[in-house]
Design an enzyme around this catalytic site. Sequence first.
Site, PDB file in Angstrom:
ATOM      1  N   PRO A   1       0.870  -1.052  -0.114  1.00 12.80           N
ATOM      2  CA  PRO A   1      -0.192  -0.054   0.112  1.00 12.80           C
ATOM      3  C   PRO A   1       0.999   1.303  -0.089  1.00 12.80           C
ATOM      4  O   PRO A   1       1.875   1.063   0.459  1.00 12.80           O
ATOM      5  CB  PRO A   1      -0.889  -0.228   1.303  1.00 12.80           C
ATOM      6  CG  PRO A   1      -0.135  -1.067   2.073  1.00 12.80           C
ATOM      7  CD  PRO A   1       0.721  -2.044   1.269  1.00 12.80           C
ATOM      8  N   GLU A   2       0.482   2.333  -0.503  1.00 17.11           N
ATOM      9  CA  GLU A   2       1.222   3.587  -0.648  1.00 17.11           C
ATOM     10  C   GLU A   2       0.327   4.432   0.175  1.00 17.11           C
ATOM     11  O   GLU A   2      -0.588   4.219   0.743  1.00 17.11           O
ATOM     12  CB  GLU A   2       1.458   3.986  -2.160  1.00 17.11           C
ATOM     13  CG  GLU A   2       2.297   3.075  -3.048  1.00 17.11           C
ATOM     14  CD  GLU A   2       3.247   3.713  -4.023  1.00 17.11           C
ATOM     15  OE1 GLU A   2       3.307   5.033  -3.570  1.00 17.11           O
ATOM     16  OE2 GLU A   2       3.549   3.188  -5.012  1.00 17.11           O
TER      17      GLU A   2
ATOM     18  N   LYS B   1       4.022   5.919   4.940  1.00 17.93           N
ATOM     19  CA  LYS B   1       3.470   4.890   4.751  1.00 17.93           C
ATOM     20  C   LYS B   1       3.349   3.845   6.085  1.00 17.93           C
ATOM     21  O   LYS B   1       2.740   3.045   6.315  1.00 17.93           O
ATOM     22  CB  LYS B   1       3.913   3.715   3.723  1.00 17.93           C
ATOM     23  CG  LYS B   1       4.139   4.367   2.172  1.00 17.93           C
ATOM     24  CD  LYS B   1       4.808   3.635   1.349  1.00 17.93           C
ATOM     25  CE  LYS B   1       6.050   3.868   1.174  1.00 17.93           C
ATOM     26  NZ  LYS B   1       6.778   3.247   0.101  1.00 17.93           N
TER      27      LYS B   1
ATOM     28  N   ARG C   1      12.267  -3.891 -10.004  1.00 16.13           N
ATOM     29  CA  ARG C   1      11.038  -3.385 -10.017  1.00 16.13           C
ATOM     30  C   ARG C   1      11.192  -2.778 -11.662  1.00 16.13           C
ATOM     31  O   ARG C   1      12.047  -3.251 -12.239  1.00 16.13           O
ATOM     32  CB  ARG C   1      10.477  -2.494  -8.909  1.00 16.13           C
ATOM     33  CG  ARG C   1      10.182  -3.209  -7.866  1.00 16.13           C
ATOM     34  CD  ARG C   1       9.242  -2.482  -6.988  1.00 16.13           C
ATOM     35  NE  ARG C   1      10.375  -1.447  -6.168  1.00 16.13           N
ATOM     36  CZ  ARG C   1       9.903  -0.821  -5.238  1.00 16.13           C
ATOM     37  NH1 ARG C   1       8.667  -0.666  -4.779  1.00 16.13           N
ATOM     38  NH2 ARG C   1      10.773  -0.044  -4.811  1.00 16.13           N
TER      39      ARG C   1
END
Length: 286
Positions: free
Chosen positions: A2-3, A61, A271
């Site tokens: 989650p950001e 976060k 990524r």
Amino acid sequence: MPELPEVEVVRAGLETHVSGRTITEVEVLHARAIRRHELGAEDFTGRLSGTKITAARRRGKYLWLELSDGQAMLAHLGMSGQMLVQPQDAPDEKHLRVRFRFADDGPELRFVDQRTFGGLALAELTEVDGTALPSTIAHIARDPMDPRFDLDQAVRALRSRRTEIKRALLDQTLVSGIGNIYADEALWRSKLHWARPTDRLTAAQGRAVLTAASEVMAAALVAGGTSFDALYVNINGQSGYFDRSLDAYGQEGLPCGRCGTAIRRDPFMNRSSFSCPRCQPRPRVR
Ligand SMILES: [Zn+2]
């Protein structure tokens, strides 16, 4: 993962539904969920019983509940962690890890985590630059949406590093809350390639990229703000539930919204980085 906007929705939900309530009973159903609490399950449940939740807080976060005894309960959501507020008679979720009951006999708080990368831990609150933070995250910088975020100071810190701009944006000790998605979006908005050396950024470019990060996260928050007024406080780190309108991230091969050139994808730290080859030219090797 989650950001910031997703975590903020959970925080706001917790503020509404559990802040001000006194915990009477804590049940740990899976030891892995509190592995970050080094003193173990008995200490965890013992210290929480009888304390009142005074606020739900967030930095970047990171999410925590502030407790009446000067402690904080940090919630690491990991890949799949959820904080659910459920009626006591609702059936247990398959991946229920920790249950909290309250003195008012109202709905329970449940920590549910399918993949058990997340977890809960207690930490002392410590004062850092005028803000009370859990001691374990005292090194985390303010995020761009923090009312006390100092843009000029953050730009100076950014430009003093000798690294690539995207690596610096992801460094939570420099500026917190920016993950892979919003870093790519902020770089696209400010027309900077992800590999731009930070020590060659102008102050205006530094301000532009941090302002863009703040704006794109604020927009996501507005998009997600409608879904948390129910009793059900939820987060799904896999898909998220924001209808994200993205300009760069995940847009490989699609036309850039500014110039029409196909968005490219580069490998980046296991990524990907997405950018427009024309609007965000690769920096020349020095
Ligand atoms: Zn473009």
